[in-house]
Design a protein around this motif. Structure first.
Motif, PDB file in Angstrom:
ATOM      1  N   ILE A   1       9.350  -1.563 -14.168  1.00  0.00           N
ATOM      2  CA  ILE A   1       9.259  -2.572 -15.229  1.00  0.00           C
ATOM      3  C   ILE A   1       7.806  -2.781 -15.609  1.00  0.00           C
ATOM      4  CG2 ILE A   1      11.395  -3.771 -14.612  1.00  0.00           C
ATOM      5  CD1 ILE A   1       9.706  -5.742 -12.960  1.00  0.00           C
ATOM      6  N   ASN A   2       7.596  -3.497 -16.697  1.00  0.00           N
ATOM      7  CA  ASN A   2       6.235  -3.828 -17.157  1.00  0.00           C
ATOM      8  C   ASN A   2       5.366  -2.589 -17.324  1.00  0.00           C
ATOM      9  OD1 ASN A   2       6.806  -6.581 -17.233  1.00  0.00           O
ATOM     10  ND2 ASN A   2       6.250  -6.833 -15.084  1.00  0.00           N
ATOM     11  N   GLY A   3       5.945  -1.527 -17.869  1.00  0.00           N
ATOM     12  CA  GLY A   3       5.200  -0.308 -18.124  1.00  0.00           C
ATOM     13  C   GLY A   3       5.114   0.641 -16.940  1.00  0.00           C
ATOM     14  N   ARG A   4       5.677   0.269 -15.817  1.00  0.00           N
ATOM     15  CA  ARG A   4       5.663   1.105 -14.620  1.00  0.00           C
ATOM     16  C   ARG A   4       6.732   2.175 -14.774  1.00  0.00           C
ATOM     17  NH1 ARG A   4       6.788  -2.841 -11.236  1.00  0.00           N
ATOM     18  NH2 ARG A   4       4.665  -3.592 -11.139  1.00  0.00           N
ATOM     19  N   THR A   5       6.354   3.426 -14.576  1.00  0.00           N
ATOM     20  CA  THR A   5       7.332   4.508 -14.648  1.00  0.00           C
ATOM     21  C   THR A   5       8.171   4.526 -13.371  1.00  0.00           C
ATOM     22  OG1 THR A   5       5.932   6.164 -13.576  1.00  0.00           O
ATOM     23  CG2 THR A   5       5.698   5.921 -15.996  1.00  0.00           C
ATOM     24  N   ALA A   6       9.254   5.287 -13.415  1.00  0.00           N
ATOM     25  CA  ALA A   6      10.101   5.413 -12.230  1.00  0.00           C
ATOM     26  C   ALA A   6       9.310   6.052 -11.077  1.00  0.00           C
ATOM     27  CB  ALA A   6      11.351   6.212 -12.546  1.00  0.00           C
ATOM     28  N   GLN A   7       8.488   7.038 -11.396  1.00  0.00           N
ATOM     29  CA  GLN A   7       7.674   7.667 -10.353  1.00  0.00           C
ATOM     30  C   GLN A   7       6.674   6.673  -9.777  1.00  0.00           C
ATOM     31  OE1 GLN A   7       5.877  11.469 -11.243  1.00  0.00           O
ATOM     32  NE2 GLN A   7       4.454  11.305  -9.524  1.00  0.00           N
ATOM     33  N   GLN A   8       6.019   5.906 -10.630  1.00  0.00           N
ATOM     34  CA  GLN A   8       5.075   4.896 -10.144  1.00  0.00           C
ATOM     35  C   GLN A   8       5.799   3.845  -9.295  1.00  0.00           C
ATOM     36  OE1 GLN A   8       3.602   3.761 -13.999  1.00  0.00           O
ATOM     37  NE2 GLN A   8       1.682   4.894 -13.735  1.00  0.00           N
ATOM     38  N   ALA A   9       6.978   3.462  -9.725  1.00  0.00           N
ATOM     39  CA  ALA A   9       7.767   2.486  -8.971  1.00  0.00           C
ATOM     40  C   ALA A   9       8.120   3.042  -7.589  1.00  0.00           C
ATOM     41  CB  ALA A   9       9.027   2.114  -9.737  1.00  0.00           C
ATOM     42  N   ALA A  10       8.582   4.281  -7.550  1.00  0.00           N
ATOM     43  CA  ALA A  10       8.945   4.897  -6.267  1.00  0.00           C
ATOM     44  C   ALA A  10       7.727   4.997  -5.354  1.00  0.00           C
ATOM     45  CB  ALA A  10       9.551   6.277  -6.502  1.00  0.00           C
ATOM     46  N   ASP A  11       6.611   5.438  -5.903  1.00  0.00           N
ATOM     47  CA  ASP A  11       5.402   5.569  -5.097  1.00  0.00           C
ATOM     48  C   ASP A  11       4.920   4.203  -4.596  1.00  0.00           C
ATOM     49  OD1 ASP A  11       5.487   8.315  -5.429  1.00  0.00           O
ATOM     50  OD2 ASP A  11       3.955   8.345  -7.011  1.00  0.00           O
ATOM     51  N   ASP A  12       5.052   3.194  -5.433  1.00  0.00           N
ATOM     52  CA  ASP A  12       4.668   1.834  -5.044  1.00  0.00           C
ATOM     53  C   ASP A  12       5.569   1.327  -3.918  1.00  0.00           C
ATOM     54  OD1 ASP A  12       3.061  -0.495  -5.378  1.00  0.00           O
ATOM     55  OD2 ASP A  12       4.647  -1.428  -6.565  1.00  0.00           O
ATOM     56  N   ILE A  13       6.861   1.558  -4.052  1.00  0.00           N
ATOM     57  CA  ILE A  13       7.820   1.160  -3.013  1.00  0.00           C
ATOM     58  C   ILE A  13       7.483   1.856  -1.697  1.00  0.00           C
ATOM     59  CG2 ILE A  13      10.238   1.363  -2.273  1.00  0.00           C
ATOM     60  CD1 ILE A  13      10.944   0.997  -5.332  1.00  0.00           C
ATOM     61  N   LEU A  14       7.185   3.137  -1.762  1.00  0.00           N
ATOM     62  CA  LEU A  14       6.872   3.891  -0.550  1.00  0.00           C
ATOM     63  C   LEU A  14       5.565   3.438   0.092  1.00  0.00           C
ATOM     64  CD1 LEU A  14       8.035   7.419  -1.702  1.00  0.00           C
ATOM     65  CD2 LEU A  14       9.136   5.909  -0.025  1.00  0.00           C
ATOM     66  N   ALA A  15       4.579   3.110  -0.716  1.00  0.00           N
ATOM     67  CA  ALA A  15       3.304   2.608  -0.171  1.00  0.00           C
ATOM     68  C   ALA A  15       3.514   1.265   0.520  1.00  0.00           C
ATOM     69  CB  ALA A  15       2.265   2.487  -1.284  1.00  0.00           C
ATOM     70  N   GLU A  16       4.296   0.410  -0.096  1.00  0.00           N
ATOM     71  CA  GLU A  16       4.573  -0.899   0.503  1.00  0.00           C
ATOM     72  C   GLU A  16       5.387  -0.740   1.789  1.00  0.00           C
ATOM     73  OE1 GLU A  16       4.050  -4.844   0.958  1.00  0.00           O
ATOM     74  OE2 GLU A  16       3.182  -3.661  -0.638  1.00  0.00           O
ATOM     75  N   ALA A  17       6.330   0.177   1.780  1.00  0.00           N
ATOM     76  CA  ALA A  17       7.127   0.424   2.987  1.00  0.00           C
ATOM     77  C   ALA A  17       6.249   0.951   4.117  1.00  0.00           C
ATOM     78  CB  ALA A  17       8.256   1.413   2.676  1.00  0.00           C
ATOM     79  N   ALA A  18       5.300   1.813   3.793  1.00  0.00           N
ATOM     80  CA  ALA A  18       4.387   2.335   4.816  1.00  0.00           C
ATOM     81  C   ALA A  18       3.522   1.213   5.399  1.00  0.00           C
ATOM     82  CB  ALA A  18       3.515   3.438   4.231  1.00  0.00           C
ATOM     83  N   ALA A  19       3.037   0.322   4.547  1.00  0.00           N
ATOM     84  CA  ALA A  19       2.225  -0.808   5.021  1.00  0.00           C
ATOM     85  C   ALA A  19       3.062  -1.731   5.902  1.00  0.00           C
ATOM     86  CB  ALA A  19       1.639  -1.572   3.836  1.00  0.00           C
ATOM     87  N   TYR A  20       4.284  -1.983   5.499  1.00  0.00           N
ATOM     88  CA  TYR A  20       5.196  -2.839   6.265  1.00  0.00           C
ATOM     89  C   TYR A  20       5.494  -2.210   7.628  1.00  0.00           C
ATOM     90  CZ  TYR A  20       9.650  -5.011   7.566  1.00  0.00           C
ATOM     91  OH  TYR A  20      10.663  -5.633   8.242  1.00  0.00           O
TER      92      TYR A  20
END
Length: 135
Positions: free
Chosen positions: A63-82
């Motif tokens: 959402i908000n201009g984020r592509t599906a790839q950017q969203a997936a990569d963001d989710i994965l980065a957050e999951a790695a930090a968690y």
């Protein structure tokens, strides 16, 4: 001054770890959502980010201009930090509980209290900025 036991100090360490994990996740049922999103994002990435097969959890963050790839990569980065924060909490908590026990068995209550205090501070620091613990 009331005496402190090894059990008291271990409970304080466990409570700090519980509080830190809750700060990251928020509502405990959100863990399921985050794990699902991370799994779907990983599958999406492994498949080469197919535009015609975006998982719902990924699409929800695209959402908000984020592509599906950017969203997936963001989710994965957050999951790695968690995940890293969870590892740090577990390792720190278990090691400290053993050190507290050893200090108490050696009759060094002050050292045991210092270990507990340092551990609680380290656990709190491990989650700053991770997940829902943004402060």
């Amino acid at each position: 001054m009331p005496s402190v036991s090894a059990s008291d100090l271990r409970v304080r360490i466990d409570l700090a770890a519980d509080t830190a994990r809750a700060a990251v996740v928020g509502d405990p049922t959100r863990t399921i959502e985050y794990e699902r999103a991370a799994a779907e994002a990983a599958q999406f990435k492994a498949a080469g980010y197919p535009a015609d097969n975006v998982p719902r959890t990924v699409a929800a963050w695209a959402i908000n201009g984020r592509t599906a790839q950017q969203a997936a990569d963001d989710i994965l980065a957050e999951a790695a930090a968690y995940t890293e924060a969870l590892y740090q909490i577990r390792e720190t908590r278990l090691q400290a509980k053993e050190l507290v026990q050893q200090a108490m068995e050696a009759g060094d209550t002050q050292q045991a209290q210092n270990i507990a205090a340092e551990t609680i501070a380290a656990i709190q620091a491990a989650v700053v900025g991770v997940g829902n613990a943004q402060t």
